[in-house]
Design an enzyme around this catalytic site. Structure first.
Site, PDB file in Angstrom:
ATOM      1  N   ASP A   1      35.296  69.274  42.058  1.00  0.00           N
ATOM      2  CA  ASP A   1      35.984  70.203  42.711  1.00  0.00           C
ATOM      3  C   ASP A   1      34.984  71.345  43.149  1.00  0.00           C
ATOM      4  OD1 ASP A   1      38.615  69.776  42.236  1.00  0.00           O
ATOM      5  OD2 ASP A   1      38.669  70.662  40.437  1.00  0.00           O
TER       6      ASP A   1
ATOM      7  N   ASP B   1      41.008  70.817  37.084  1.00  0.00           N
ATOM      8  CA  ASP B   1      41.304  71.998  36.258  1.00  0.00           C
ATOM      9  C   ASP B   1      42.777  72.075  36.112  1.00  0.00           C
ATOM     10  OD1 ASP B   1      41.922  73.298  38.669  1.00  0.00           O
ATOM     11  OD2 ASP B   1      39.944  74.423  38.287  1.00  0.00           O
TER      12      ASP B   1
ATOM     13  N   ASP C   1      46.069  67.982  39.075  1.00  0.00           N
ATOM     14  CA  ASP C   1      44.905  67.133  39.122  1.00  0.00           C
ATOM     15  C   ASP C   1      45.025  65.891  37.927  1.00  0.00           C
ATOM     16  OD1 ASP C   1      43.207  68.443  40.898  1.00  0.00           O
ATOM     17  OD2 ASP C   1      42.843  69.894  39.323  1.00  0.00           O
TER      18      ASP C   1
END
Length: 995
Positions: free
Chosen positions: A454, A755, A759
């Site tokens: 990310d 997070d 996801d």
């Protein structure tokens, strides 16, 4: 060997089938101590038991849900309940007991709920307030805990040290040797008297006890490490209101009557009832087995522990905790099943099985040859019918030697060395801000070839501030203008902007118990709320001024969030939306101009705003667009918020600086053969700017948007994916698809960071799922294998380094143990065949076994990582565990040690007048010439080597009667040391041989 292991002892790092887990267990033969060997493997029978219990619970809960739905149709006919409050509950000041509370939520009993006055009525009976929560008075909390229980699940008690001693004694070969020792004592004392006749028997007993206590100590320390790590895994906090103040609280401190705030990605921490909230969707599949999510609201207020918030946010009244919940009962059973064994544990069980069978064969043949030699001697002297006590002891010694060969030959410590190394690494990684949830992740991370990271919070600091804005078509530098920005915005537009900021948010501005203003929410929400406060807005006043009709939380697919509010003037309705700039702007057909007037959004204005968005993005700013719409034709809460027809209020640019050290970490990964890819939901220009700053995006790499990626054919993806370094505006499904393609099509070992709730599929699909500890939701953490506690990309690189260290350390130990195995087998077998006697006694072999099994594992499996590890290419998915270099070192060292021992046996007596000691070399490096490099960094290695040398001297010089040794002269000691040290130049020479 490698092909046999791959075929029969190969399991996945996670999600292995029950068939694969059962298959290798059935193939394990020659197991000396099953209780110890399989201690850290999954208990399949307990898993079957848990699965059966889950099915029962699911059916029971599913029926309860159906019954509660049917009950709504007849709710008007509810008759008074015959419930009576127990006296002890009345005496404590409450009007309902724990059992009654539990039955209401668990059974979804709407009749009972209505009888007790609904959620508000239960709150009253529990002496709590839906707005203020429980009092923080310690005495009342303690009384409540005694009456209603604590929010903890039943756990197995920590085993004492003596339990590990008992388990170590379960070793079949040690038990046989114990019997041999007992017989040796009886026969020895009967024939030679006390104490001379007891020496051999007592020597074996002492050796057995030493092996048992050293093994038990090592195992007990491992269990303590795992218990500490388990405590860390369970540190989960939730937002609660107590005494009117919002605060974080451990889920284990929750009590009935607590008011808990839940949001997307949270796991419901206890059974409870919905108090207030919007668009709450709960995933109950873990309990009811129903894949269809459940809407929770005032009509269906039941929230069950262990379920997950899939959408929306709400306040919940806790009613039932701990083992009174179905989740508590289920978890208590599930934990007994244990975690899946790791691929290396299984593979080394296979190695141990192969070598064990070979060792058993050699032991039987050795015993047969020794006994045959003895019978031949007696036949030649004609005494085969006459047996003395000494000859009986000699026969017993032969049997003990054969059993001890099995002890030495079966490398029981191989699978346990993996656990030791993983436990050591997990403990150290905890200090480096990485919490390992699944054992296999440690070793798998060492093989990682790709990291899909990310952007926000991982590559950047996650400390966001609004630094630029384009409000009413005017671009302003917020960072430099500060509070003067308020005066430059038309009053009507300022009111709209503050209304949008404070009503269309997932965050909150609260006053904490210290009287200070505190902003709660994600870093993005915090940055926007800070802007609202700087513009003179007052959060609580703004929220009280408007009635919220509907909330649509941020959705990573839509890339925006929305709210519908009722205005105080005439009950008009207004919708606000906020999200990805180009997406929200595309939904607008009007804009607020510099005079504060609403005007049509023409092509020139669209071009101007798009240029502004790109300029912000090129400065590595995250851009958000805020817009509103007056709903002239009315609106129903059941309707979706409109997707177009909005008026653009403004665009903000949020700065999220790149973390220090990220660029260096990315370069370190590149040198280590690990490709770093950035997957983000941000604008492609923002993503490219950050990726270049981090060193991820190179001249030959590709940056692509999720919608473009989605449209590619499989043939195009085959060519495109290896070049992708940045994926912007990606959806969770894009991330999942990329990970799956990398794993299945390109055979990459993929680590993925995440997070959010969305996801979870990618974290589940990846070889290693890495959840962010600070910004991550509980759903993301539960789907992950490792939790990065500081959300830092550099920590991910540290995890990779530790993973490689674990893999290399276990390879070193395997190389060392197999070398000793080969030498011990060949020396004893050849000596038995050629001389009719064994060169090493049972006591000596037990000492060698302890060095190679427990002490060797301690010394080699706990080597800390070094920077050299990140200069090697990753092993990948198909690498051989026992490499050609290892076979070269094993065979070379075995040949040298065999020659030395054979020479000492054949010529030692004439050279020194006595038999020399066996020497064993522990090699720290498989390829490194300088084996002393960094030796002091591993204090465990130094202590083990020191202890081995010390006890070797004690055994030879002072325990000769028991260990069958003779004290050495100084010349003989020097000769022994030189012979031992010669192994190092020989090892260096072997490493020069290419393989």
């Amino acid at each position: 060997m490698e092909s046999y292991l791959t075929q029969n002892f190969d399991v996945k790092a996670k999600h292995s089938s029950e068939e694969a887990l059962s298959k290798w267990r059935n193939l394990c033969g020659v197991v000396k101590n099953p209780k110890r060997r399989f201690r850290f493997t999954a208990n399949l029978s307990k898993r079957y038991e848990a699965a059966a219990m889950r099915r029962t619970n699911q059916e029971k809960l599913r029926i309860a849900v159906l019954v509660s739905k049917a009950a709504f149709q007849f709710i008007s006919g509810v008759s008074p309940s015959d419930y009576t409050v127990p006296e002890e509950v009345k005496a404590a000041g409450y009007d309902i007991c724990a059992d009654e509370l539990g039955s209401i939520v668990e059974s979804h009993d709407v009749k009972k709920l209505k009888f007790h006055g609904g959620a508000d009525g239960l709150a009253s009976k529990l002496k709590t307030s839906p707005t203020e929560g429980l009092s923080t008075d310690t005495k009342s909390l303690s009384q409540r805990q005694d009456l209603f229980g604590i929010n903890k699940f039943a756990e197995s008690e920590l085993k004492s040290f003596w339990v590990f001693v008992w388990e170590a004694l379960q070793d079949m070969t040690l038990m046989i040797l114990g019997v041999c020792a007992f017989v040796s004592l009886i026969v020895g004392i009967a024939t030679e008297g006390w104490p001379k006749g007891s020496h051999d028997g007592l020597g074996i007993v002492a050796s057995i006890l030493l092996v048992v206590f050293v093994t038990a100590t090592s195992d007990y320390r491992q269990s303590l490490q795992f218990r500490d790590l388990d405590k860390e895994k369970k540190k989960i906090t939730v937002q609660v209101t107590r005494s009117g103040f919002r605060q974080k609280l451990s889920i284990y401190d929750l009590l009935p009557g607590d008011v808990v705030h839940l949001a997307i990605g949270d796991q419901v921490p206890a059974d409870g009832l919905f108090l207030s909230g919007f668009s709450v969707v709960i995933d109950e599949s873990s309990l009811t087995g129903e894949s269809e999510p459940v809407m929770v609201n005032a009509q269906n207020p039941f929230l069950l522990s262990g379920t997950k918030v899939q959408d929306g946010s709400c306040k919940m009244l806790v009613t039932t905790v701990g083992m009174r919940t179905q989740w508590g009962k289920l978890m208590a059973t599930l934990t007994e099943g244990g975690d899946d064994e790791t691929p290396l544990q299984v593979k080394l069980n296979g190695v141990a099985t192969i070598i064990g069978k070979i060792g058993l064969f050699f032991a039987v043949v050795t015993f047969a040859v020794l006994v045959q030699g003895m019978f031949m001697r007696k036949l030649s002297t004609g005494t085969h019918w006459i047996w003395s006590g000494d000859e009986a002891l000699e026969l017993l010694e032969y049997f003990a030697i054969a059993v001890t060969i099995v002890v030495v030959a079966v490398p029981e410590g191989l699978p346990l060395a993996v656990t030791l190394s993983l436990a050591f690494a997990m403990k150290k990684m905890m200090n480096d801000k990485a919490l390992v949830r699944h054992l296999a992740a440690c070793e798998t991370m060492g093989s990682a070839t790709t990291i899909c990271s990310d952007k926000t919070g991982t590559l950047t600091t996650n400390h966001m501030t609004v630094v630029k804005s384009c409000i009413c078509m005017n671009v302003q530098d917020v960072a430099s203008r500060g509070s003067t920005l308020q005066s430059e915005i038309p009053q009507s537009a300022l009111k709209l902007l503050i209304q949008s900021i404070f009503n269309n948010t997932g965050g909150e501005v609260v006053v904490n118990k210290h009287g200070k203003t505190e902003i709660l929410g994600t870093p993005t929400e915090t940055a926007i709320l800070e802007l609202g406060l700087s513009l003179g807005g007052k959060f609580q006043e703004e929220r009280k001024s408007y009635k919220v009709i509907k909330v649509e939380p941020f959705n990573s697919t839509k890339k925006r969030m929305g709210v519908v509010i009722e205005l105080p003037e005439g009950g008009k309705l207004r919708a606000h939306t906020k999200g990805a700039s180009e997406i929200v702007l595309a939904a607008c057909d009007k804009v607020v101009n510099s005079s504060g007037e609403v005007v049509p959004l023409d092509e020139e204005s669209i071009k101007y705003l798009n240029v502004t968005i790109n300029e912000f993005a090129n400065e590595a700013l995250r851009t958000l667009c805020l817009a509103y719409m007056d709903l002239e034709n009315g609106f129903s809460p059941d309707d979706a918020i409109p997707a177009s027809g909005f008026t653009c209020v403004g665009i903000v640019g949020i700065k999220d600086p790149v973390r220090p050290g990220v660029k260096e970490s990315v370069e370190l990964c590149r040198r280590a053969g690990i490709t770093v890819r950035m997957v983000t939901g941000d604008n492609i220009n923002t993503a490219k700017a950050i990726a270049r700053e981090c060193g991820i995006l190179t001249d030959d790499g590709i940056a692509i948007e999720g919608p473009v990626f989605r449209e590619k054919s499989q043939e195009e993806l085959l060519e495109l994916i290896p070049k992708i370094q940045v994926m912007a505006r990606s959806s969770p499904m894009d991330k999942h698809t990329l990970v799956k393609q990398l794993r299945t099509t390109f055979d990459e070992v993929v680590a993925v960071t995440g997070d959010g709730t969305n996801d979870a599929p990618a974290l589940h699909e990846a070889d290693i799922g890495l959840a962010m500890g600070i910004a991550g939701t509980e759903v993301a953490k539960e789907s992950a294998d490792v939790i990065i506690l500081d959300d830092n990309f550099s920590t991910i690189v540290t995890v990779a380094k530790w993973g490689r260290s674990v893999y290399i350390n276990i390879q070193k130990f395997v190389q060392f143990q197999l070398t000793v195995n080969v030498v011990a087998l060949i020396v004893n077998f050849s000596s038995a065949c050629l001389t009719g006697s064994a060169p090493l006694t049972a006591v000596q072999l037990l000492w060698v076994n302890m060095i190679m099994d427990t002490l060797g594992a301690l010394a080699l499996a706990t080597e800390p990582p070094n920077n050299e590890l990140m200069k090697r290419l990753p092993v990948g998915r198909r690498g051989n565990f026992i490499t050609n270099a290892m076979w070269r070192n094993i065979l070379g060292q075995s040949l040298y040690q065999f020659i030395v021992i054979w020479f000492l046996q054949a010529k030692g007596k004439s050279m020194f007048g006595l038999d020399g000691p066996d020497s064993t070399l522990i090699s720290r490096e498989m390829e490194e010439i300088d084996v002393f490099k960094g030796i002091l960094d591993n204090y465990v290695f130094v202590v083990v080597i020191g202890a081995t040398v010390f006890f070797q001297i004690i055994i030879i010089e002072f325990l000769g009667t028991f260990a069958s040794t003779t004290p050495l002269t100084i010349v003989q000691w020097i000769f022994s040391i030189i012979i031992g040290f010669l192994g190092m130049p020989i090892a260096a020479g072997l490493k020069m041989i290419p393989v």
